[in-house]
Scaffold this motif. Structure first.
Motif, PDB file in Angstrom:
ATOM      1  N   SER A   1       0.102 -64.458 -98.641  1.00  0.00           N
ATOM      2  CA  SER A   1      -1.276 -64.503 -98.171  1.00  0.00           C
ATOM      3  C   SER A   1      -1.971 -64.118 -99.202  1.00  0.00           C
ATOM      4  O   SER A   1      -1.448 -63.836-100.510  1.00  0.00           O
ATOM      5  CB  SER A   1      -1.554 -63.370 -97.077  1.00  0.00           C
ATOM      6  OG  SER A   1      -2.829 -63.258 -96.976  1.00  0.00           O
TER       7      SER A   1
ATOM      8  N   LYS B   1      -7.727 -62.032 -97.259  1.00  0.00           N
ATOM      9  CA  LYS B   1      -7.374 -63.195 -96.273  1.00  0.00           C
ATOM     10  C   LYS B   1      -6.640 -62.621 -95.018  1.00  0.00           C
ATOM     11  O   LYS B   1      -6.014 -61.694 -95.245  1.00  0.00           O
ATOM     12  CB  LYS B   1      -6.932 -64.401 -96.757  1.00  0.00           C
ATOM     13  CG  LYS B   1      -7.701 -65.166 -97.677  1.00  0.00           C
ATOM     14  CD  LYS B   1      -8.932 -65.562 -97.177  1.00  0.00           C
ATOM     15  CE  LYS B   1      -9.587 -66.413 -98.194  1.00  0.00           C
ATOM     16  NZ  LYS B   1     -11.026 -66.724 -97.824  1.00  0.00           N
TER      17      LYS B   1
ATOM     18  N   VAL C   1      -4.103 -62.152 -92.016  1.00  0.00           N
ATOM     19  CA  VAL C   1      -2.579 -62.815 -91.965  1.00  0.00           C
ATOM     20  C   VAL C   1      -2.228 -62.615 -90.502  1.00  0.00           C
ATOM     21  O   VAL C   1      -2.193 -61.619 -89.642  1.00  0.00           O
ATOM     22  CB  VAL C   1      -1.774 -61.707 -92.759  1.00  0.00           C
ATOM     23  CG1 VAL C   1      -0.170 -62.190 -92.543  1.00  0.00           C
ATOM     24  CG2 VAL C   1      -1.955 -61.744 -93.991  1.00  0.00           C
TER      25      VAL C   1
ATOM     26  N   GLY D   1      -6.053 -58.210 -93.568  1.00  0.00           N
ATOM     27  CA  GLY D   1      -5.999 -58.213 -95.046  1.00  0.00           C
ATOM     28  C   GLY D   1      -6.926 -57.155 -95.681  1.00  0.00           C
ATOM     29  O   GLY D   1      -7.075 -57.389 -96.994  1.00  0.00           O
TER      30      GLY D   1
ATOM     31  N   ILE E   1       1.137 -60.583-101.599  1.00  0.00           N
ATOM     32  CA  ILE E   1      -0.467 -60.917-101.490  1.00  0.00           C
ATOM     33  C   ILE E   1      -0.815 -61.201-102.794  1.00  0.00           C
ATOM     34  O   ILE E   1      -0.243 -60.588-103.875  1.00  0.00           O
ATOM     35  CB  ILE E   1      -1.117 -59.619-100.995  1.00  0.00           C
ATOM     36  CG1 ILE E   1      -0.928 -59.264 -99.510  1.00  0.00           C
ATOM     37  CG2 ILE E   1      -2.750 -59.817-101.189  1.00  0.00           C
ATOM     38  CD1 ILE E   1      -1.767 -57.893 -99.044  1.00  0.00           C
TER      39      ILE E   1
END
Length: 132
Positions: free
Chosen positions: A49, A53, A55, A97, A131
Motif C-alpha cells: 500500500s 491510503k 487497504v 491506512g 507501506i
C-alpha cells in the motif's frame, strides 16, 4: 476326635433375589460447536500500500464469526479493525491506512486476522503489509 468320611450331598440352589431399582440417569454431555473446524484465510501472503491510503484485505471464513484484524509493528498492535460475518464465504475488511490521526509510517507490518465463532471456535491467519 471326629469320624472322617465322604461329604454329604449338595442341596439345590436357592431362588434368586429381587432386582434392585435402576440408578439415576446421568447428565447430558455438551453439544459440539456448529463449526468445530472454523478457518479463516487471507487472499494473499503479502500486501502493498501507499502511505496514508486505505487497504482492502480480502479473506474467506468457513462459518459465522467475528473477524478482527490486528496490524502489528514488531510486537506492538498499532491498529485494529473488526467485522461480523453471519455466514461462511468471502468477505473483505478495510483498514483506513492511519494510526490515529496520522498516516501510518512507511515500513513493514504484520497483519493478524483472527476469527471467533459464536460457539467459541477460533482461527487465525497472518500476512505481511509493506507501506511505501
Amino acid at each position: 476326635i471326629g469320624a472322617t468320611g465322604g461329604s454329604g450331598a449338595t442341596g439345590a440352589p436357592g431362588a434368586s433375589g429381587a432386582t434392585g431399582a435402576p440408578g439415576a440417569t446421568g447428565a447430558p454431555g455438551t453439544s459440539g460447536s456448529a463449526h468445530p473446524d472454523l478457518s479463516v484465510l487471507l487472499s494473499a501472503a503479502s500486501f502493498r500500500s501507499l502511505r496514508g491510503k486505505p487497504v482492502r484485505l480480502r479473506f474467506a471464513v468457513s462459518g459465522p464469526a467475528t473477524v478482527t484484524l490486528a496490524l502489528m509493528r514488531g510486537r506492538r498492535t498499532v491498529a485494529t479493525a473488526r467485522v461480523t460475518r453471519r455466514s461462511a464465504g468471502r468477505a473483505s475488511l478495510i483498514w483506513n491506512g492511519r494510526l490515529g490521526r496520522r498516516a501510518a509510517p512507511r515500513g513493514t507490518y504484520t497483519l493478524v486476522l483472527s476469527a471467533v465463532a459464536p460457539a467459541g471456535a477460533t482461527a487465525r491467519d497472518t500476512a505481511t503489509l509493506r507501506i511505501g
